[in-house]
Design an enzyme around this catalytic site. Structure first.
Site, short mmCIF file in Angstrom:
data_model
loop_
_atom_site.label_atom_id
_atom_site.label_comp_id
_atom_site.label_asym_id
_atom_site.label_seq_id
_atom_site.Cartn_x
_atom_site.Cartn_y
_atom_site.Cartn_z
N GLU A 56 0.85 -1.20 0.00
CA GLU A 56 0.00 0.00 0.00
C GLU A 56 0.87 1.24 0.00
O GLU A 56 2.09 1.16 0.24
CB GLU A 56 -0.92 0.00 1.23
N ARG A 115 -0.74 9.83 1.60
CA ARG A 115 -2.14 10.18 1.31
C ARG A 115 -2.42 11.67 1.22
O ARG A 115 -3.22 12.10 0.39
CB ARG A 115 -3.04 9.58 2.39
N HIS A 175 -11.27 10.53 6.38
CA HIS A 175 -11.08 9.09 6.55
C HIS A 175 -10.62 8.70 7.95
O HIS A 175 -11.13 7.75 8.54
CB HIS A 175 -10.06 8.63 5.52
N HIS A 235 -8.88 10.60 2.80
CA HIS A 235 -8.52 9.51 1.89
C HIS A 235 -8.68 10.00 0.46
O HIS A 235 -9.69 10.61 0.12
CB HIS A 235 -9.40 8.28 2.14
C1 FAD Z 1 -13.87 2.47 4.69
C2 FAD Z 1 -12.71 2.32 5.63
C3 FAD Z 1 -11.65 1.47 5.30
C4 FAD Z 1 -10.58 1.31 6.18
N1 FAD Z 1 -9.58 0.44 5.86
C5 FAD Z 1 -8.59 0.21 6.77
C6 FAD Z 1 -7.61 -0.79 6.53
O1 FAD Z 1 -7.63 -1.47 5.53
N2 FAD Z 1 -6.65 -0.98 7.49
C7 FAD Z 1 -6.60 -0.26 8.64
O2 FAD Z 1 -5.71 -0.46 9.46
N3 FAD Z 1 -7.54 0.69 8.87
C8 FAD Z 1 -8.53 0.92 7.98
N4 FAD Z 1 -9.48 1.86 8.26
C9 FAD Z 1 -9.44 2.56 9.55
C10 FAD Z 1 -9.92 1.61 10.63
O3 FAD Z 1 -10.99 0.84 10.13
C11 FAD Z 1 -10.37 2.35 11.87
O4 FAD Z 1 -9.42 3.31 12.24
C12 FAD Z 1 -10.55 1.39 13.02
O5 FAD Z 1 -11.37 0.32 12.64
C13 FAD Z 1 -11.15 2.11 14.21
O6 FAD Z 1 -11.48 1.14 15.15
P1 FAD Z 1 -12.06 1.59 16.54
O7 FAD Z 1 -12.20 0.33 17.35
O8 FAD Z 1 -11.26 2.69 17.12
O9 FAD Z 1 -13.49 2.24 16.20
P2 FAD Z 1 -14.71 1.82 15.25
O10 FAD Z 1 -14.53 0.51 14.62
O11 FAD Z 1 -14.99 2.98 14.39
O12 FAD Z 1 -15.87 1.67 16.30
C14 FAD Z 1 -16.37 2.77 17.04
C15 FAD Z 1 -17.55 2.26 17.83
O13 FAD Z 1 -17.98 3.22 18.77
C16 FAD Z 1 -19.40 3.28 18.77
N5 FAD Z 1 -19.79 4.59 19.32
C17 FAD Z 1 -19.51 5.82 18.84
N6 FAD Z 1 -20.04 6.76 19.65
C18 FAD Z 1 -20.67 6.10 20.66
C19 FAD Z 1 -21.42 6.53 21.80
N7 FAD Z 1 -21.65 7.82 22.07
N8 FAD Z 1 -21.94 5.57 22.61
C20 FAD Z 1 -21.76 4.25 22.35
N9 FAD Z 1 -21.06 3.80 21.29
C21 FAD Z 1 -20.52 4.72 20.46
C22 FAD Z 1 -19.75 3.07 17.31
O14 FAD Z 1 -21.08 2.70 17.15
C23 FAD Z 1 -18.76 1.94 16.97
O15 FAD Z 1 -19.24 0.70 17.42
C24 FAD Z 1 -10.55 2.04 7.39
C25 FAD Z 1 -11.61 2.89 7.71
C26 FAD Z 1 -12.68 3.03 6.84
C27 FAD Z 1 -13.79 3.95 7.20
#
Ligand code: FAD
Length: 526
Positions: free
Chosen positions: A112, A271, A328, A225
């Site tokens: 990537e 990016r 992103h 992104h």
């Molecule tokens: C389309 C896309 C593709 C991506 N591809 C990649 C990749 O290939 N590789 C990589 O490393 N990263 C990638 N990323 C980034 C990565 O997916 C995210 O940074 C990572 O998954 C974030 O994980 P997290 O556990 O912090 O939060 P998230 O998975 O975003 O989860 C957040 C959670 O908090 C909950 N929440 C929010 N506010 C509240 C509230 N007030 N009360 C209760 N619950 C709440 C939401 O409902 C959700 O369940 C991508 C992101 C996107 C959008």
């Protein structure tokens, strides 16, 4: 009233990795705003970075991460994470997570943008997040996960976080108390009209932490992104960087390659450089496309993207996918130390909501699922060590009360906030625009929004209040950083400034108690 050992807010990769690791010897409750999978983790396409190839080494991964972060990363932490990455992948495989392998049973390692080696582990082709979430959901099915429970406030007593208030879909407010409260609420893509993010991801965790008096850091560093599918003026989802890794190039309608001569890595440049180049073309009225004609078996390699194009009536047999850049990933967030502890005792932040210093000014592709796995594990080890020390809350302290207000708040609608953020605090910023935008945000009485009780507010009002607070933090931080670096580009300060290399923008309310509050707006030397 519910009491547990550990309360986790959010249900993405960071939350579920932590829950999985703790569930053997702690009572864990997960509260999540929507369905368990409705977050960015489930959307992740490209994969997880780890130096697993014979010709690769964690030191190369470390160097690429620091280079993408424009040298503002926490170097020690990056070293630790890149060293641990191969073991985290091996652990996933050992425990049954389904990642892609070739006929010899070896892991496929993709390439990537800004990675010097092939090191992107993926699952289901371009459905890595879904595969990892399938695995984590399965491993945490014995844990109490309460869906459709939106956390609306953190409960603070004597400068310690002791619990949260949350609202269910009937509008009932419930209190949950715990020894350890963990924010894992993801980033803030929903603040912008063009975004790759899930609609549940709107910066709630940052607003919650700031209202409670926690420090937030470097909120100006936001990754846009380069390639979101763009159809009829709207973003329809992400076209992963892996597509350019596999040979696609960015072109305008006449076929001219737009990254030629801009950066030595051309289409695989960092990016922010690619996003800004596309943005410049859009500003002159030129639509930009991903030319995928050189990719053999595109549909087989990228089934999710193929399906997304079909759903949106884009015929990929022509080899051209229309794209725009959009919000992103947030590199800044709630400031934590290397265990995930915030500046408030008892409150932790992991995953995208946290500022750990891992990503610096810009995230290297595929480092964020990795960060979630790394910090989920690390915080579990820390909490576990505290349990062995026998730290517990004594009794039930009374949380600080919020001012309830019968006054009707005048709030903008969600789309208006998103549009204004995209225009005034988006990919290219300048001081004049940021000041105007800050004044607009402050016209909704941010001070009041920081202190008032949200118990009697509707779901929509709470959403907008959180968005306004987080938007204010982004805008204020973007105004304070008078240079361009990584995900923060100021047209009026277009270069990196040496003097800013060691500074962070840290924002914190001085007092959340009583009638008054004061902002500290400062750029502290590290
Ligand atoms: C389309 C896309 C593709 C991506 N591809 C990649 C990749 O290939 N590789 C990589 O490393 N990263 C990638 N990323 C980034 C990565 O997916 C995210 O940074 C990572 O998954 C974030 O994980 P997290 O556990 O912090 O939060 P998230 O998975 O975003 O989860 C957040 C959670 O908090 C909950 N929440 C929010 N506010 C509240 C509230 N007030 N009360 C209760 N619950 C709440 C939401 O409902 C959700 O369940 C991508 C992101 C996107 C959008």
């Amino acid at each position: 009233m519910i009491h547990t050992d550990v309360l986790i807010i959010g249900s993405g990769v960071a939350a579920l990795q932590l829950a999985k690791k703790l569930s053997y010897d702690s009572n864990v409750i997960v509260l999540t705003k929507s369905y368990v999978r409705q977050g960015n983790s489930n959307l992740a396409q490209g994969g997880i970075a780890a130096a697993l190839a014979d010709e690769d080494h964690p030191t190369n991964h470390y160097k690429d991460t620091i280079e993408a972060g424009r040298f503002t990363n926490n170097h020690e932490l990056v070293k630790e994470m890149t060293n641990d990455a191969p073991d985290l992948i091996r652990e996933l495989l050992r425990e049954g997570c389904n990642l892609d392998r070739n006929d010899n049973g070896e892991l496929f390692l993709g390439l990537e943008g800004a990675h010097s080696h092939h090191r992107i582990v993926h699952g289901g082709g371009d459905a890595t997040g879904q595969k990892v979430m399938d695995f984590l959901v399965e491993k945490t099915k014995h844990i109490q996960i309460i869906e459709h429970m939106t956390v609306i406030d953190l409960l603070i007593s004597d400068d310690k976080c002791i619990g949260v208030k949350a609202k269910n879909t009937e509008g009932e407010v419930k209190s949950f108390f715990a020894n350890h409260i963990v924010l894992a609420t993801g980033g803030l893509g929903g603040l912008y009209s063009f975004t790759s993010n899930e609609n549940t991801v709107t910066g709630d965790g940052i607003a919650l932490a700031y209202r409670a008096g926690a420090e937030v850091c470097d909120m100006e560093f936001i990754q846009f992104h380069p390639t979101l599918l763009f159809v009829n003026g709207q973003c329809k989802g992400l076209v992963s960087e892996a597509v350019r890794g596999a040979g696609a190039s960015l072109v305008i309608r006449d076929g001219t390659r737009i990254m030629k001569g801009i950066h030595p890595m051309e289409d695989l440049a960092p990016r922010h450089i690619v996003s800004q180049t596309i943005y410049d073309h859009l500003q002159t009225g030129k639509q930009v496309y991903l030319d995928i004609r050189r990719i053999v078996e595109f549909q087989k390699k990228f089934p999710t993207i193929t399906a997304m194009c079909h759903e949106n009536h884009i015929d990929i047999s022509h080899g051209m996918i229309p794209v725009v850049p959009g919000c992103h990933f947030l590199m800044g967030g709630v400031k934590t130390d290397h265990f995930g502890r915030t500046s408030i005792n008892g409150l932790y932040a992991i995953g995208e909501v946290a500022y750990t210093g891992m990503h610096g000014a810009n995230r290297l592709a595929s480092n964020s699922l990795l960060e979630g796995l790394f910090f989920g594990k690390r915080l579990a080890e820390y909490i576990h060590s505290k349990k062995e020390e026998g730290v517990r809350i004594q009794g039930f302290p009374l949380p600080m009360a919020r001012n309830s207000t019968n006054e009707r708040l005048i709030l903008p609608d969600i789309e208006m906030v998103q549009r204004k953020m995209m225009n005034d605090a988006g990919i290219v910023r300048n001081g004049r625009q940021l000041k105007r935008h800050l004044a607009w945000l402050e016209s909704f009485r941010i001070q009041k929004l920081l202190t008032c009780s949200l118990d009697d507010k509707t779901e929509q009002e709470i959403q907008v209040i959180f968005m306004l607070i987080t938007a204010w933090l982004v805008t204020q931080s973007a105004l304070l950083r008078e240079e361009s670096r990584g995900g923060h580009y100021r047209a009026d300060f277009p270069y990196e400034e040496e003097s800013w290399l060691t500074k962070k923008v840290i924002l914190k309310q001085q007092s959340t108690q009583g009638e008054y509050y004061e902002q500290i707006k400062a750029a502290y030397a590290t």
